[in-house]
Each structure stands twice: as C-alpha cells, then as structure tokens.
Motif scaffolding. Structure first.
Motif, short mmCIF file in Angstrom:
data_model
loop_
_atom_site.label_atom_id
_atom_site.label_comp_id
_atom_site.label_asym_id
_atom_site.label_seq_id
_atom_site.Cartn_x
_atom_site.Cartn_y
_atom_site.Cartn_z
N ILE A 86 80.79 65.48 32.28
CA ILE A 86 80.68 65.93 33.68
C ILE A 86 82.05 65.84 34.37
O ILE A 86 82.72 64.81 34.32
N ILE A 87 82.45 66.93 35.00
CA ILE A 87 83.67 66.92 35.81
C ILE A 87 83.34 66.13 37.08
O ILE A 87 82.31 66.38 37.70
N PRO A 88 84.17 65.15 37.45
CA PRO A 88 83.74 64.21 38.51
C PRO A 88 83.83 64.78 39.93
O PRO A 88 84.32 64.13 40.85
N LEU A 89 83.34 66.01 40.09
CA LEU A 89 83.39 66.66 41.41
C LEU A 89 82.01 67.15 41.81
O LEU A 89 81.25 67.61 40.94
N GLU A 90 81.69 67.07 43.08
CA GLU A 90 80.52 67.77 43.60
C GLU A 90 81.05 69.08 44.14
O GLU A 90 81.95 69.09 44.98
N LEU A 173 69.40 80.33 51.98
CA LEU A 173 70.19 79.30 51.29
C LEU A 173 71.35 78.92 52.20
O LEU A 173 72.33 79.67 52.30
N VAL A 174 71.23 77.78 52.85
CA VAL A 174 72.24 77.34 53.81
C VAL A 174 73.46 76.80 53.07
O VAL A 174 74.60 77.20 53.31
N ASP A 175 73.21 75.88 52.14
CA ASP A 175 74.28 75.33 51.31
C ASP A 175 73.68 74.67 50.09
O ASP A 175 72.46 74.52 50.00
N PHE A 176 74.50 74.31 49.13
CA PHE A 176 74.00 73.61 47.95
C PHE A 176 75.16 72.93 47.24
O PHE A 176 76.33 73.22 47.50
N LYS A 177 74.77 72.06 46.32
CA LYS A 177 75.77 71.34 45.51
C LYS A 177 75.45 71.57 44.04
O LYS A 177 74.27 71.54 43.66
N ILE A 178 76.46 71.83 43.25
CA ILE A 178 76.25 71.82 41.80
C ILE A 178 77.25 70.86 41.15
O ILE A 178 78.25 70.50 41.76
N GLU A 179 76.91 70.50 39.92
CA GLU A 179 77.87 69.76 39.11
C GLU A 179 78.16 70.61 37.89
O GLU A 179 77.32 71.39 37.44
N VAL A 180 79.37 70.46 37.38
CA VAL A 180 79.81 71.29 36.26
C VAL A 180 80.23 70.36 35.13
O VAL A 180 80.82 69.31 35.38
N GLY A 181 79.86 70.75 33.90
CA GLY A 181 80.21 69.92 32.75
C GLY A 181 81.00 70.72 31.72
O GLY A 181 80.96 71.96 31.71
N ARG A 182 81.72 69.98 30.89
CA ARG A 182 82.47 70.60 29.78
C ARG A 182 81.68 70.44 28.50
O ARG A 182 81.21 69.35 28.20
N VAL A 183 81.56 71.55 27.76
CA VAL A 183 80.91 71.50 26.46
C VAL A 183 81.97 71.90 25.44
O VAL A 183 82.72 72.86 25.67
N TYR A 184 82.07 71.15 24.36
CA TYR A 184 83.07 71.47 23.34
C TYR A 184 82.40 72.23 22.21
O TYR A 184 81.34 71.84 21.72
#
Ligand code: UDP
Length: 253
Positions: A86-90, A173-184
């Motif tokens: 997981i990239i440590p960003l919201e 849809l007013v706003d939202f948060k996602i998380e992004v991950g790295r897959v090797y």
C-alpha cells in the motif's frame, strides 16, 4: 474457505493470509469509527453492506480497465484480494466542497468545485492523516513522480466511473477516498486500487433531497447508518430488492 493467519486489524477491516501466495482475505467488520477513532460504535450489518458495495464498485472498475486488488467475494463478510504494497497516501477526490475542505477554505458545504480536485493525505493516524503536497511525497519518497502520474489518472477515472454510476441512481458523489497499492509482476510493478470503495469512504447525497447516505450519518448522528447504506445497495441493485441482511431476528407472536 480456510483463512490463514491474521496479518492486520484496522478500524473497519481485518486482513488474513489468503489461500495462495499473493492473496489476502479481507474481512469487513461492523465497527464504525469517526474523527480519528474518537467516536466508536458497532453498527449491525455495516460490514455485510460494505463488502457487497465494494465488490460492486471494484468489479465495475475492472470492467472499464481500471485495475483493482479485488479477486472475488467469498461470503457475506469476506473477499479474496491480491496482496499489494500500500502506498502510504489517502487519495481524495472532491467534486463538491465538504468536510475538511469546506472548513479549511471557508467554502459552503455542497458548493460545486470548478473541476474535480485531487489531494493527498499521509496515512498516519497518530498525526491525523495530514494533508501533504506532491513536493513532500517526492522528497520523502512515499511515491515516485511516475507513480503520482498514474495515481492521478486512476483517481480521475475512478471519479468519473463512480460519479456516473451513482448519478444513474439519483446520488451525487461529493467526494471520496481511495488507497492505491503496488503489485509486482516479474520485473514490473503496476498500481491497483486497493482497500475498499464504500459509503465509509465516500460522501454520497441524494440528488433530490440532499439526504446524506454515507458515514456522515454516523459522524453527525443523522439516523440509521445501515438504512442509508442499504438504500444505496438497493438503488444499485446490489442486494435483492428489500433484502435487509442487517436486521436482527424479530419475535413473531
Ligand atoms: N476519508 C476517508 N478516510 C479518511 C479521511 C477521509 O475515507 O481517513 C474520506 C471521507 O469519507 C470523505 C473524503 O475522504 O468522503 C474527504 O474527507 P475529508 O478530508 O473531508 O475529511 P473528513 O471531513 O471526513 O475528516
């Protein structure tokens, strides 16, 4: 399916080792937290609804070519996902002013923004997930400039997809948060949408009435959270019509 060892327990989910290397089982709890866990409760059925809704959105994203970590739903509360770093960003996308942005800039809640705005917070509960700039992200190496280009384009595609799908059932849809991950994959890495997409991580307002159908119902004691989430699930046809899996058994005289 047999679950492996518990790897991580967060505020709303638990992650277990999956049945095959590179997989995890993601379990959706009924726990609700807000204001950085200062407000805590257990909401019957929330996990079941979020499991279904997140599946619905992730599968849809996959179908339009936005890669996600989702593999398949296993049961009422669990889904099989690809393990990723997981990239440590919201990653937050806003279409209308609300929440922390409305407060920070003194903009009236609900005001449409000139265009979708993407912003980033550092995932760090102790610090209250502070807002960070791309300069910070690059300098501290939380993500590379190439990652940030990909994250921006993923975030905007997710925004267009979710906005359209929800607009179709009368929800803004007013706003939202996602998380992004790295897959090797061998020598390559690619980014995928990870974590969850559910009313816990979005602001969703009924277009006609302005009624809030998201976690703000819990944050600000606006009524039944499961009723709000079930309303979204029913409109999207995610649950069979009138199904209420969150209800406790009632005594019939
Ligand atoms: N959000 C989230 N997790 C967080 C912070 C924000 O899912 O830790 C979501 C929140 O539900 C909203 C959007 O991101 O849909 C923007 O949240 P905001 O920055 O306005 O923060 P809040 O007012 O929720 O503290």
């Amino acid at each position: 399916m047999a679950r492996g060892k518990k790897l991580y327990e967060g505020k709303a989910k638990v992650l277990y080792e999956g049945p095959e290397p590179g997989t995890l089982v993601q379990y959706f709890k009924d726990d609700a937290t807000a204001f950085n866990a200062q407000k805590v409760d257990v909401i019957d059925g929330k996990g079941v609804l979020n499991n279904r809704l997140s599946e619905y959105f992730m599968v849809g994203l996959g179908q339009i070519g936005v890669p996600t970590h989702f593999l398949k739903r296993l049961n009422m509360r669990e889904q099989l996902v690809r393990s990723c770093e997981i990239i440590p960003l919201e990653v937050i996308v806003r279409n209308y002013a609300a929440g922390s942005m409305a407060k920070r800039l003194g903009i009236e809640e609900g005001k449409q923004l000139p265009r979708p705005i993407v912003e980033y917070s550092l995932k760090n509960d102790e610090l209250g997930d502070p807002l960070v700039t791309e300069e910070y992200i690059a300098a501290f190496g939380w993500a590379s400039p190439q990652d940030m280009d990909d994250i921006l384009s993923i975030a905007l595609r997710v925004n267009d997809f979710l906005s359209g799908v929800l607009y179709g059932v009368g929800i803004k849809l007013v706003d939202f948060k996602i998380e992004v991950g790295r897959v090797y994959e061998g020598d390559f890495q690619r980014l995928v949408v990870a974590d969850e997409i559910s009313p816990d991580s979005c602001r969703l307002w009924d277009i006609e009435t302005g009624r809030k159908l998201d976690k703000d119902v819990f944050r600000h004691d606006l009524g039944s959270l499961t009723e709000a989430y079930a309303e979204i699930a029913n409109r999207l046809g995610v649950l069979p019509k009138n199904a209420t899996p969150m209800q406790k058994p009632t005594l019939i005289n």
